[in-house]
Design a protein around this motif. Sequence first.
Motif, short mmCIF file in Angstrom:
data_model
loop_
_atom_site.label_atom_id
_atom_site.label_comp_id
_atom_site.label_asym_id
_atom_site.label_seq_id
_atom_site.Cartn_x
_atom_site.Cartn_y
_atom_site.Cartn_z
N TYR A 256 0.88 -1.18 0.00
CA TYR A 256 0.00 0.00 0.00
C TYR A 256 0.91 1.22 0.00
O TYR A 256 1.48 1.59 1.02
N GLU A 257 1.06 1.82 -1.16
CA GLU A 257 1.99 2.94 -1.30
C GLU A 257 1.31 4.23 -0.87
O GLU A 257 0.30 4.62 -1.45
N ALA A 258 1.87 4.89 0.14
CA ALA A 258 1.27 6.14 0.63
C ALA A 258 2.39 7.14 0.86
O ALA A 258 2.49 7.78 1.90
N LEU A 259 3.24 7.25 -0.14
CA LEU A 259 4.50 7.98 -0.02
C LEU A 259 4.56 9.11 -1.06
O LEU A 259 5.07 10.19 -0.77
N GLY A 260 4.07 8.83 -2.25
CA GLY A 260 4.13 9.82 -3.32
C GLY A 260 5.54 10.00 -3.86
O GLY A 260 5.85 11.03 -4.45
N ALA A 261 6.42 9.01 -3.65
CA ALA A 261 7.78 9.08 -4.17
C ALA A 261 8.01 7.85 -5.03
O ALA A 261 8.00 6.73 -4.53
N SER A 262 8.24 8.08 -6.33
CA SER A 262 8.23 6.94 -7.26
C SER A 262 9.47 6.06 -7.15
O SER A 262 9.38 4.84 -7.35
N GLN A 263 10.62 6.63 -6.85
CA GLN A 263 11.84 5.83 -6.87
C GLN A 263 11.79 4.68 -5.85
O GLN A 263 12.00 3.53 -6.22
N LEU A 264 11.49 5.01 -4.60
CA LEU A 264 11.41 3.96 -3.58
C LEU A 264 10.26 2.99 -3.91
O LEU A 264 10.39 1.78 -3.75
N ALA A 265 9.15 3.55 -4.40
CA ALA A 265 8.00 2.70 -4.73
C ALA A 265 8.39 1.63 -5.74
O ALA A 265 8.08 0.45 -5.57
N PHE A 266 9.12 2.04 -6.80
CA PHE A 266 9.49 1.05 -7.82
C PHE A 266 10.58 0.10 -7.33
O PHE A 266 10.67 -1.04 -7.78
#
Length: 369
Positions: A256-266
């Motif tokens: 559940y991504e709730a960060l809004g930062a794509s690098q860490l998400a990917f």
Amino acid sequence: MKAVGVFPGKRTVELVSFDEPNITSPEQVKIRVLQVGVCGTDREICDFEYGTPPEGSEYLVLGHESLGEVVEGGSTGFKPGDLVVPSVRRPCTHADCVACRAGRQDFCYSGDFTERGIRSQHGFMTEFVVEAAEFLSLVPPELRDVGILVEPLTIAEKTLMQIQVIQQRLPWGLTPGGGAPPRGCHRALVLGAGPVGLLGAMALVNGGYDTYIYSRSRTPNIKADLAESFGARYISSQEMTVAQLAAKMGNIDVVYEALGASQLAFEVAQVLGANGIFVFTGVPKHGDPITIDTDLLMRNMVLKNQVIVGTVNAGHNAFEAAIDDLKTFNRRWPKALRALITGRYPIEAFREPIFARSGIKNVLVMEAK
Ligand code: BGC
């Protein structure tokens, strides 16, 4: 009547004053605003990166997370004194938008929807608002001091509903009625420990998931203590790499991504487990392109039956589910729930919660009588 107005043209945010609104049709409700929450979207609007005033207005009244009290219910069934939370999005007018025509503007096809306090409609950082009853959900009196968390919780509720639909493909150990996750598919990772992340983690713990939160701040810290107090495990990205985290968790079933930062998400998407679901909820700022291993991502998605899904806004059903879950959280973790609200400010001090960027959930408490 006072309101917080954002003027994109002259790039200012000011207290404005305008006339109190009144009911003009029987399906409308007049509401005294009690509290308005501040979130990342409001900050972006105040940085003039997002947000659009209504047509013909120089400014946009800010605020989309709110809790109010009915002062006049017309013939809607709402009674004076009822606590209500309005939804955010209003439908587009295109006849062929089946989503909006079905009352599901959170899935709008045309992109011509409006959003209160965000896009082409004034929001709730003011004293009184008039709203059509169909966009309101009734909040029980016991949630008066935490009802402001309904709207941010709807993001997790809409997510959980979608996860349950997707998990129908794993037909073992499903609880009739779609309650707990299927057996073997119960490890959830929340990225980010802001209000959306922490509320999402509560909803996941409550839904039967073994829930981890991965966030920047080193331990010990207040958010980590809070997470542990309702049964989630907090891990700092400064203390454990993504690979170490994946090794510790085992198969990661839900992110559940709730960060809004794509690098860490990917980076995390690369360690998503077999049959895993990765849910994006954050809207990143558009930065410089980054390099990602697309072959690895695509191989994993196919060979591990993975699903990547984005979700925005929420329908009436998610508001109802959020109110139900808040009642449960209020019974299970009353202290932790209240600890999410870290600052209360009068409308005159609106700059502090918007620009100070500290605490978890900061709210404006309106003073109108
Ligand atoms: C709001 C949503 C809205 C989204 C995009 C979020 O902060 O909670 O209701 O759809 O921003 O504008």
